[in-house]
Design a protein around this motif. Sequence first.
Motif, short mmCIF file in Angstrom:
data_model
loop_
_atom_site.label_atom_id
_atom_site.label_comp_id
_atom_site.label_asym_id
_atom_site.label_seq_id
_atom_site.Cartn_x
_atom_site.Cartn_y
_atom_site.Cartn_z
N GLU A 1 0.78 -1.16 -0.15
CA GLU A 1 0.00 0.00 -0.21
C GLU A 1 0.91 1.22 0.09
O GLU A 1 0.28 2.42 -0.21
CB GLU A 1 -0.77 0.13 1.25
CG GLU A 1 -2.10 -1.19 1.21
CD GLU A 1 -2.89 -1.18 0.00
OE1 GLU A 1 -3.19 -0.09 -0.47
OE2 GLU A 1 -3.25 -2.13 -0.59
N GLN A 2 2.13 1.07 0.11
CA GLN A 2 3.03 2.02 0.13
C GLN A 2 2.82 3.33 1.24
O GLN A 2 2.92 4.45 0.82
CB GLN A 2 3.35 2.75 -1.26
CG GLN A 2 4.04 1.78 -2.28
CD GLN A 2 4.28 2.08 -3.38
OE1 GLN A 2 3.59 3.25 -3.68
NE2 GLN A 2 5.08 1.39 -4.20
N MET A 3 2.26 2.94 2.32
CA MET A 3 2.12 3.99 3.29
C MET A 3 3.23 4.18 4.14
O MET A 3 4.15 3.66 4.24
CB MET A 3 0.92 3.33 4.32
CG MET A 3 -0.59 3.08 3.70
SD MET A 3 -1.78 2.24 4.84
CE MET A 3 -2.11 3.53 5.88
N SER A 4 3.25 5.63 4.58
CA SER A 4 4.38 5.89 5.23
C SER A 4 4.40 5.18 6.88
O SER A 4 3.50 4.46 7.11
CB SER A 4 4.42 7.29 5.83
OG SER A 4 3.47 7.56 6.76
N THR A 5 5.46 5.16 7.46
CA THR A 5 5.60 4.43 8.91
C THR A 5 4.32 5.01 9.85
O THR A 5 3.89 4.58 10.38
CB THR A 5 6.83 4.86 9.42
OG1 THR A 5 7.89 4.23 8.40
CG2 THR A 5 7.04 4.31 11.02
N GLU A 6 4.18 6.71 9.66
CA GLU A 6 3.33 7.25 10.57
C GLU A 6 1.92 6.60 10.09
O GLU A 6 1.01 6.37 11.17
CB GLU A 6 3.49 8.80 10.47
CG GLU A 6 4.75 8.97 11.12
CD GLU A 6 5.94 8.81 10.25
OE1 GLU A 6 5.86 8.60 9.14
OE2 GLU A 6 7.15 8.67 10.98
N GLU A 7 1.79 6.79 8.77
CA GLU A 7 0.23 6.12 8.40
C GLU A 7 -0.06 4.80 8.77
O GLU A 7 -1.13 4.53 9.30
CB GLU A 7 0.33 6.28 6.89
CG GLU A 7 0.29 7.86 6.45
CD GLU A 7 0.30 8.04 4.84
OE1 GLU A 7 -0.18 9.00 4.17
OE2 GLU A 7 0.81 7.11 4.22
N THR A 8 1.12 3.93 8.57
CA THR A 8 0.72 2.49 9.01
C THR A 8 0.54 2.54 10.71
O THR A 8 -0.31 1.56 10.80
CB THR A 8 2.18 1.82 8.65
OG1 THR A 8 2.29 1.84 7.19
CG2 THR A 8 1.95 0.36 9.19
N ALA A 9 1.27 3.23 11.37
CA ALA A 9 1.06 3.46 12.73
C ALA A 9 -0.40 3.66 13.15
O ALA A 9 -0.90 3.07 13.96
CB ALA A 9 2.28 4.21 13.40
N ALA A 10 -0.67 4.80 12.54
CA ALA A 10 -2.09 5.21 12.82
C ALA A 10 -3.14 4.34 12.24
O ALA A 10 -4.18 3.94 12.89
CB ALA A 10 -2.49 6.67 11.96
N ALA B 1 5.19 4.52 15.89
CA ALA B 1 5.93 4.39 14.85
C ALA B 1 7.27 3.42 14.91
O ALA B 1 7.71 2.65 14.11
CB ALA B 1 6.65 5.90 14.31
N GLY B 2 7.71 3.39 16.24
CA GLY B 2 8.76 2.65 16.52
C GLY B 2 8.03 0.88 16.52
O GLY B 2 8.98 0.27 15.99
N THR B 3 6.90 0.74 16.95
CA THR B 3 6.83 -0.65 16.97
C THR B 3 6.46 -1.02 15.47
O THR B 3 6.79 -2.15 15.04
CB THR B 3 5.22 -0.64 17.59
OG1 THR B 3 5.52 -0.30 19.11
CG2 THR B 3 4.65 -2.20 17.77
N VAL B 4 6.23 -0.05 14.74
CA VAL B 4 5.75 -0.51 13.04
C VAL B 4 7.19 -0.76 12.65
O VAL B 4 7.52 -1.79 11.86
CB VAL B 4 5.32 0.58 12.35
CG1 VAL B 4 5.40 0.44 10.96
CG2 VAL B 4 3.83 0.97 12.71
#
Length: 185
Positions: free
Chosen positions: A126-135, A141-144
């Motif tokens: 999906e090419q989501m950013s780390t922050e988008e994935t975390a949300a 974000a660290g867990t992602v």
Amino acid sequence: MAHGEVLEFEEYVRTRQDALLRSARRLVPDPVDAQDLLQTALVRTYGRWDGIADKRLADAYLRRVMINTRTEWWRARKLEEVPTEQLPDACVDDATEQHADRALLMDIMKVLAPKQRSVVVLRHWEQMSTEETAAALGMSAGTVKSTLHRALARLRQELESRAADESAGPSARVFEREERERCAA
């Protein structure tokens, strides 16, 4: 739900259905299960459509619903599987390299835990950013980042293991080719 909102939801589904189905296919390998997953997520989202203030976030909301639904299904499954020493070889219908690579990738994705699989799908497909994935997943974000790191290491390990099995010798490759031809017939 007001008639205008119903029409808005129908239009949203019409325009985004293909992309959402691709997301569902990445979350569950079986195409029929992916369609069921998407339909279930759409039904759940329909009931809350008027509560989504910013409709630009509807894709993220639906992906979250699909991930939650897939997790519910996974937790509710009946474990009728019998563990074995060796995984069966996957049959590849299409002989092109791209389809073979995709089938291999989908097969090795099965070794990941649901949380790891979700992170890999959202970050890489999906090419989501780390922050988008975390949300989307409700984690930091660290867990992602750490989950993605462990997931990719596990995928590398599985690929290396399969490559080592493949290089076991010519008789193993002949058996594999015969097995593929048998499955294709």
